[in-house]
Scaffold this active site. Structure first.
Site, PDB file in Angstrom:
ATOM      1  N   GLY A 114     -33.643 -34.003 -21.014  1.00  0.00           N
ATOM      2  CA  GLY A 114     -32.741 -34.629 -20.443  1.00  0.00           C
ATOM      3  C   GLY A 114     -32.484 -34.252 -19.202  1.00  0.00           C
ATOM      4  N   ASN A 115     -31.357 -34.568 -18.462  1.00  0.00           N
ATOM      5  CA  ASN A 115     -30.942 -34.381 -17.352  1.00  0.00           C
ATOM      6  C   ASN A 115     -30.741 -32.753 -16.777  1.00  0.00           C
ATOM      7  OD1 ASN A 115     -30.701 -36.647 -15.663  1.00  0.00           O
ATOM      8  ND2 ASN A 115     -28.753 -37.251 -16.895  1.00  0.00           N
ATOM      9  N   GLY A 116     -30.468 -32.067 -17.891  1.00  0.00           N
ATOM     10  CA  GLY A 116     -30.239 -30.576 -17.532  1.00  0.00           C
ATOM     11  C   GLY A 116     -31.779 -29.930 -17.571  1.00  0.00           C
ATOM     12  N   THR A 137     -33.928 -38.697 -24.050  1.00  0.00           N
ATOM     13  CA  THR A 137     -32.519 -38.690 -24.342  1.00  0.00           C
ATOM     14  C   THR A 137     -32.164 -39.998 -24.967  1.00  0.00           C
ATOM     15  OG1 THR A 137     -30.205 -38.789 -23.318  1.00  0.00           O
ATOM     16  CG2 THR A 137     -31.952 -38.977 -21.836  1.00  0.00           C
ATOM     17  N   ASP A 139     -29.282 -41.050 -24.495  1.00  0.00           N
ATOM     18  CA  ASP A 139     -28.341 -41.620 -23.618  1.00  0.00           C
ATOM     19  C   ASP A 139     -29.159 -42.528 -22.461  1.00  0.00           C
ATOM     20  OD1 ASP A 139     -26.576 -40.078 -25.010  1.00  0.00           O
ATOM     21  OD2 ASP A 139     -26.273 -38.728 -23.379  1.00  0.00           O
ATOM     22  N   ARG A 174      -9.526 -55.630 -40.540  1.00  0.00           N
ATOM     23  CA  ARG A 174      -9.176 -54.696 -39.924  1.00  0.00           C
ATOM     24  C   ARG A 174     -10.111 -54.483 -38.386  1.00  0.00           C
ATOM     25  NH1 ARG A 174     -10.363 -50.460 -44.855  1.00  0.00           N
ATOM     26  NH2 ARG A 174      -8.393 -50.117 -45.345  1.00  0.00           N
ATOM     27  N   GLY A 182     -22.673 -40.558 -26.016  1.00  0.00           N
ATOM     28  CA  GLY A 182     -22.845 -40.919 -24.409  1.00  0.00           C
ATOM     29  C   GLY A 182     -21.590 -40.373 -23.673  1.00  0.00           C
ATOM     30  N   ARG A 278      -9.762 -48.605 -38.246  1.00  0.00           N
ATOM     31  CA  ARG A 278     -10.292 -47.559 -38.791  1.00  0.00           C
ATOM     32  C   ARG A 278     -11.166 -47.017 -37.701  1.00  0.00           C
ATOM     33  NH1 ARG A 278      -6.793 -47.695 -42.246  1.00  0.00           N
ATOM     34  NH2 ARG A 278      -7.057 -47.843 -44.502  1.00  0.00           N
ATOM     35  N   ARG A 287     -29.267 -39.344 -33.332  1.00  0.00           N
ATOM     36  CA  ARG A 287     -30.325 -38.637 -32.923  1.00  0.00           C
ATOM     37  C   ARG A 287     -31.433 -38.019 -34.170  1.00  0.00           C
ATOM     38  NH1 ARG A 287     -27.230 -34.515 -29.312  1.00  0.00           N
ATOM     39  NH2 ARG A 287     -28.262 -32.926 -30.582  1.00  0.00           N
TER      40      ARG A 287
HETATM   41  O1  F6P Z   1     -27.445 -35.851 -24.379  1.00  0.00           O
HETATM   42  C1  F6P Z   1     -27.620 -36.395 -25.709  1.00  0.00           C
HETATM   43  C2  F6P Z   1     -26.233 -36.321 -26.492  1.00  0.00           C
HETATM   44  O2  F6P Z   1     -26.829 -36.953 -27.679  1.00  0.00           O
HETATM   45  C3  F6P Z   1     -24.921 -36.927 -25.882  1.00  0.00           C
HETATM   46  O3  F6P Z   1     -24.894 -38.317 -26.157  1.00  0.00           O
HETATM   47  C4  F6P Z   1     -23.768 -36.350 -26.724  1.00  0.00           C
HETATM   48  O4  F6P Z   1     -22.871 -36.123 -25.831  1.00  0.00           O
HETATM   49  C5  F6P Z   1     -24.579 -34.803 -26.651  1.00  0.00           C
HETATM   50  O5  F6P Z   1     -25.962 -35.242 -26.686  1.00  0.00           O
HETATM   51  C6  F6P Z   1     -24.110 -33.964 -27.897  1.00  0.00           C
HETATM   52  O6  F6P Z   1     -24.721 -32.807 -28.076  1.00  0.00           O
HETATM   53  P1  F6P Z   1     -24.638 -31.690 -29.206  1.00  0.00           P
HETATM   54  O7  F6P Z   1     -26.123 -31.788 -29.700  1.00  0.00           O
HETATM   55  O8  F6P Z   1     -24.487 -30.529 -28.311  1.00  0.00           O
HETATM   56  O9  F6P Z   1     -23.422 -31.979 -29.968  1.00  0.00           O
END
Ligand code: F6P
Length: 360
Positions: A114-116, A137, A139, A174, A182, A278, A287
């Site tokens: 992803g971005n990093g 990603t 996201d 509810r 995200g 809730r 993921r």
């Molecule tokens: O960047 C993808 C992501 O799934 C984000 O939506 C979420 O904030 C983050 O990773 C959570 O990451 P970790 O695996 O460190 O819990």
């Protein structure tokens, strides 16, 4: 000349990593000939590149992984901002990565992330390594590509969660708050919120006013719908928090003993409306597991494009989807620029025109 191609997956995992690895590997064997290419799998992302944890792969290693979730190489978060910092272990990470590249006699490095990951890929490219990125990603927040692999699978999973919440919310009258991953970007919440028929959608890009959300629930109740579903992005914050800097916001959250806003939203709506609430957090389920058919196709197309770029010796790029065509962007042009949801995003306008509240 036998080419040596390193592949790593970095950052959070997502469905479609293995499908992309497979697409790239199979296309490399096809384009260069099995005897003329060696694929080196690097463990746990940049951490494996720093520590020279590498393994020569066989073509058979890439069979049977199209449908498999996770990543065969393992992954780790190695934050970009720490890449240039020498920590207690005294390791110069950038030098170590360049050393591994040399030791392994790599001709090119594929970085899936992803971005990093893209920021570090760009750094290595600026340092003279032949790098090609692949946008992963859930996201879907990588600049310059309309879609990333993993996104649509996560949309499908989140949509299923919202679908299932409907019947139980309806039975119990509810308010259900579903928190969707995200942190900075709300595209996953926006898509799954629309696909799942959420009544309110709360995104990091649109600070919410709790009164507006409560009013929207009450309005539905008055119109005969005693339940409501709120799709809330994990990075959402309210209009008061929006006035604060990121660090101050985090401090305030820590003082309140909260990480995300979902529980507070649920509590305050219950207090303001008297309706029972809730919270549901599918979290990392978004993921996990097998990629959807859409993501398998996308991952395969992206992986194959990466192999073509190697053949064209076009380095310093990342694969992208632009106007429904697979293409590539220069790493330097996209690294460090997250793609957020603009106010006039077509889906925002669509949602507003059908009465979905964003709490603004
Ligand atoms: O960047 C993808 C992501 O799934 C984000 O939506 C979420 O904030 C983050 O990773 C959570 O990451 P970790 O695996 O460190 O819990």
């Amino acid at each position: 000349m036998k080419r040596r191609i390193g592949i790593l997956t970095s950052g959070g995992d997502c469905p479609g990593l293995n499908a992309t690895i497979r697409g790239a590997a199979k296309a490399c064997y096809q384009l260069f000939g099995t005897d003329d290419v060696e694929i080196i799998g690097i463990n746990d992302g940049y951490s494996g590149l720093i520590n020279n944890e590498c393994k020569e792969m066989k073509p058979s290693d890439f069979s049977g992984i199209l449908t498999r979730g996770g990543t065969i190489f393992g992954t780790k978060r190695t934050p970009y901002k720490k890449m240039l910092v020498i920590e207690e272990d005294n390791v110069d990470k950038v030098k170590a990565m360049k050393d591994t590249y040399k030791k392994q006699k790599l001709d090119c490095l594929l970085t899936l992330g992803g971005n990093g990951t893209h920021k570090t890929a760009n750094l290595l490219s600026q340092e003279g390594l032949n790098v090609i990125g692949l946008p992963k990603t859930i996201d879907n927040d990588i600049y310059g590509t309309s879609v990333t692999f993993g996104f649509h699978t996560a949309v499908d999973i989140a949509t299923d969660v919202i679908d299932r919440l409907h019947s139980t919310a309806d039975s119990h009258d509810r308010i259900m708050v579903v928190e969707i991953m995200g942190n900075k970007a709300g595209l996953l919440t926006l898509y799954s919120g629309i696909a799942g028929g959420a009544d309110m959608i709360v995104l990091p890009e649109i600070p919410f006013d709790i009164d507006k959300l409560a009013e929207a629930c009450e309005k539905r109740a008055k119109n005969g719908k005693a339940f409501s579903i709120l799709a809330v992005a994990e990075g959402a914050f309210d209009t008061e928090e929006a006035k604060l800097k990121k660090k101050e916001r985090a401090r305030l959250r820590a003082e309140r003993g909260e990480t995300t806003a979902s529980n507070r939203i649920a509590k305050e709506i219950q207090a303001k409306t008297g309706m029972e609430t809730r919270v549901c957090v599918p979290g990392h389920m978004l993921r996990g597991g097998s990629p959807s058919a859409y993501d398998r196709v996308l991952a395969t197309k992206f992986g194959v494009r990466a192999a073509q770029l190697i053949k064209e010796e076009k380095f310093g790029y990342t694969v992208a989807m632009v106007k429904e065509n697979v293409t590539e962007n220069k790493l330097i042009d996209i690294a460090g620029k997250p793609k957020l949801v603009p106010d006039d995003h077509q889906l925002i306008l669509t949602a507003r025109d059908m009465g979905i509240s964003f709490g603004d």
